[in-house]
Design a protein around this motif. Structure first.
Motif, PDB file in Angstrom:
ATOM      1  N   GLU A  53       0.873  -1.069   0.083  1.00  0.00           N
ATOM      2  CA  GLU A  53      -0.117  -0.020   0.130  1.00  0.00           C
ATOM      3  C   GLU A  53       0.989   1.267   0.138  1.00  0.00           C
ATOM      4  OE1 GLU A  53      -3.456   1.449  -0.395  1.00  0.00           O
ATOM      5  OE2 GLU A  53      -3.110  -0.757  -0.253  1.00  0.00           O
ATOM      6  N   SER A  54       1.971   1.134   0.719  1.00  0.00           N
ATOM      7  CA  SER A  54       2.960   2.215   0.631  1.00  0.00           C
ATOM      8  C   SER A  54       3.342   2.710  -0.771  1.00  0.00           C
ATOM      9  CB  SER A  54       3.888   2.139   1.661  1.00  0.00           C
ATOM     10  OG  SER A  54       3.369   2.192   2.733  1.00  0.00           O
ATOM     11  N   SER A  70      -1.471  11.679  -7.567  1.00  0.00           N
ATOM     12  CA  SER A  70      -2.684  12.339  -7.139  1.00  0.00           C
ATOM     13  C   SER A  70      -2.344  12.393  -5.492  1.00  0.00           C
ATOM     14  CB  SER A  70      -3.843  11.899  -7.646  1.00  0.00           C
ATOM     15  OG  SER A  70      -3.899  10.540  -7.346  1.00  0.00           O
ATOM     16  N   SER A  71      -2.326  11.147  -4.818  1.00  0.00           N
ATOM     17  CA  SER A  71      -2.218  10.945  -3.372  1.00  0.00           C
ATOM     18  C   SER A  71      -1.315  11.881  -2.616  1.00  0.00           C
ATOM     19  CB  SER A  71      -2.127   9.455  -3.114  1.00  0.00           C
ATOM     20  OG  SER A  71      -3.133   8.579  -3.730  1.00  0.00           O
ATOM     21  N   GLY A  97      -3.272  -2.917   6.974  1.00  0.00           N
ATOM     22  CA  GLY A  97      -2.419  -2.662   5.617  1.00  0.00           C
ATOM     23  C   GLY A  97      -2.866  -1.554   4.914  1.00  0.00           C
ATOM     24  N   LYS A  98      -4.208  -1.413   4.928  1.00  0.00           N
ATOM     25  CA  LYS A  98      -4.851  -0.568   4.073  1.00  0.00           C
ATOM     26  C   LYS A  98      -4.764   0.922   4.784  1.00  0.00           C
ATOM     27  CE  LYS A  98      -6.234  -2.830   0.293  1.00  0.00           C
ATOM     28  NZ  LYS A  98      -5.529  -2.552  -1.065  1.00  0.00           N
ATOM     29  N   LEU A  99      -5.253   0.797   5.881  1.00  0.00           N
ATOM     30  CA  LEU A  99      -5.183   2.226   6.854  1.00  0.00           C
ATOM     31  C   LEU A  99      -4.173   2.699   7.315  1.00  0.00           C
ATOM     32  CD1 LEU A  99      -8.729   1.410   8.613  1.00  0.00           C
ATOM     33  CD2 LEU A  99      -8.431   2.494   6.445  1.00  0.00           C
ATOM     34  N   LEU A 100      -3.145   2.126   7.895  1.00  0.00           N
ATOM     35  CA  LEU A 100      -2.111   2.623   8.438  1.00  0.00           C
ATOM     36  C   LEU A 100      -1.199   3.487   7.471  1.00  0.00           C
ATOM     37  CD1 LEU A 100      -0.406   2.638  10.998  1.00  0.00           C
ATOM     38  CD2 LEU A 100       0.906   0.508  10.137  1.00  0.00           C
ATOM     39  N   VAL A 115      -0.520   7.524   8.619  1.00  0.00           N
ATOM     40  CA  VAL A 115       0.778   8.149   8.507  1.00  0.00           C
ATOM     41  C   VAL A 115       0.729   9.507   7.548  1.00  0.00           C
ATOM     42  CG1 VAL A 115       3.160   7.762   8.006  1.00  0.00           C
ATOM     43  CG2 VAL A 115       1.799   6.178   9.199  1.00  0.00           C
ATOM     44  N   LEU A 116       0.036   9.141   6.471  1.00  0.00           N
ATOM     45  CA  LEU A 116       0.002  10.336   5.358  1.00  0.00           C
ATOM     46  C   LEU A 116      -0.912  11.553   6.114  1.00  0.00           C
ATOM     47  CD1 LEU A 116       1.050  10.753   2.826  1.00  0.00           C
ATOM     48  CD2 LEU A 116      -1.382  10.019   1.904  1.00  0.00           C
ATOM     49  N   GLY A 117      -1.863  11.217   6.792  1.00  0.00           N
ATOM     50  CA  GLY A 117      -2.522  12.303   7.455  1.00  0.00           C
ATOM     51  C   GLY A 117      -2.011  13.073   8.495  1.00  0.00           C
ATOM     52  N   MET A 118      -1.136  12.157   9.318  1.00  0.00           N
ATOM     53  CA  MET A 118      -0.559  12.733  10.395  1.00  0.00           C
ATOM     54  C   MET A 118       0.607  13.759   9.802  1.00  0.00           C
ATOM     55  SD  MET A 118      -2.326  12.245  13.049  1.00  0.00           S
ATOM     56  CE  MET A 118      -1.373  12.684  14.370  1.00  0.00           C
TER      57      MET A 118
END
Length: 375
Positions: free
Chosen positions: A17-18, A26-27, A227-230, A234-237
């Motif tokens: 996912e990373s 775009s992400s 695996g999907k959310l972590l 990290v990106l949001g924080m």
């Protein structure tokens, strides 16, 4: 020492996912570029303060008192005065939107002022924008009151005032709208990452047909969710830290509360946003539909119903009731307290508890629905 299979599977999912995030421009743009753009836009380009407002001054009979009154408007940062010889000219300028209001001094203004009689002024304000009209009315009253006090002191006569207010402004003494807007943008920025990007996670896997292939492997539902959310957590924080740095050092917004309290509350809000985005992604199974629903259900309420731009207390009762199901409402209240007032626990704890409850609800419901759909 051998690594447990569960750890290996989780590590592989996180790496996958990373890499997906790093390979998707775009992400990264939504997580870092768009928040910077919004902060610059609202910090420098958007202001709830009205300054340098064009206003017409109609002086029917020139005098020393009228000249002094005009000088008070020229010294104010809120006005750009324009002189007109007659009321008709002033009204024409108001109709043509050359000025936002006109102030009229009658021909006997100086005589009435010298002779112990009332010397009223006429103020005409354009009401096309109700908020600006109210601000303009208050600014004119402020200039008028200050000018009266100076005139009374110059003439050494008492100014008859029944009540003399002593105003003290707490938490934002500069009355700078930037101090109010910039912290609220953290909510919008984290909503973009937490809800909008996450809403596309499972929808993208459904469309590509890769989720079914993933489910025939020994991975569990919990491992897939982590695996999907972590990585997005990290990106949001990371976006939150970037926004706070810009708020403190670029826009010089005060930070009177604890950064660790901010980190904990941001974690709770981001988990709630991730849960909402995940739920949308699981239910829709389509990236376009998931993106539209995420904008309507999370992004727009964060702008309109959170108290970020509009006061919740001035909304209709029905809309006020709806705001209680908007997670951004609770986070905005916490941010305003931490940045402008400090660690006000009677405000922080109830709002943090609401965020924790919403995070548990959305994540728990997402886990249940995902399990049902994959059986």
């Amino acid at each position: 020492m051998r690594t447990r299979p569960r750890t290996l599977r989780l590590r592989g999912l996180l790496r996958k996912e990373s890499l997906q995030i790093l390979r998707d421009p775009s992400s990264l743009a939504i997580a870092f570029v768009l928040p910077v753009f919004l902060l610059l836009l609202f910090g420098y380009g958007v202001s709830l303060d009205s300054k340098h407002v064009p206003i017409g001054l109609v002086i029917e009979q020139p005098s020393a008192e009228a000249a002094s009154f005009v000088g008070a408007f020229r010294q104010s940062v809120y006005f750009v005065p324009r002189l007109y010889p007659s009321l008709q000219d002033g009204r024409a300028a108001l109709r043509n939107h050359d000025v936002n209001g006109i102030v009229v001094l009658d021909g006997d203004f100086a005589q009435r002022l010298k002779g112990d009689r009332d010397a009223p002024i006429q103020v005409v304000v354009s009401g096309t924008d109700a908020n600006s009209a109210r601000l303009l009315e208050g600014y004119v009253q402020g200039v008028w009151s200050s000018w009266l006090q100076r005139e009374a002191q110059a003439r050494r006569i008492p100014l008859p005032v029944a009540v003399e207010p002593v105003i003290r402004i707490w938490f934002n003494p500069e009355l700078a709208s930037r101090n109010y807007l910039v912290p609220g943008l953290l909510v919008v920025n984290m909503t973009l990452v937490g809800a909008l990007l996450t809403a596309l996670v499972f929808a993208r896997e459904w469309e590509r047909g890769t989720l079914e292939a993933l489910m025939v492997t020994p991975v569990t539902i919990e491992e897939i969710l982590i695996g999907k959310l972590l990585p997005y957590f990290v990106l949001g924080m990371g976006g939150m830290v970037l926004s706070v740095i810009m708020a403190l050092f670029l826009f010089e917004v005060p930070m009177r509360g604890s950064f660790w309290v901010l980190a904990v509350c941001s974690t709770l809000f981001l988990l709630a946003a991730l849960g909402m985005g995940l739920l949308i992604s699981i239910v829709t199974r389509n990236q376009f539909v998931a993106g539209m629903i995420a904008i309507l259900a999370t992004f727009l309420p964060a702008f309109l119903l959170s108290g970020f731009l509009f006061d919740i207390g001035s909304m209709p009762p029905l809309v006020q009731a709806i705001t209680h199901i908007v997670a951004a409402r609770y986070f905005v209240a916490i941010l305003q307290s931490l940045f402008l007032a400090g660690d006000i626990w009677t405000l922080i704890l109830p709002n943090a508890a609401a965020l924790a409850l919403m995070a548990a609800f959305f994540l728990g419901l997402s886990r249940r629905l995902l399990r049902k759909r994959l059986e």
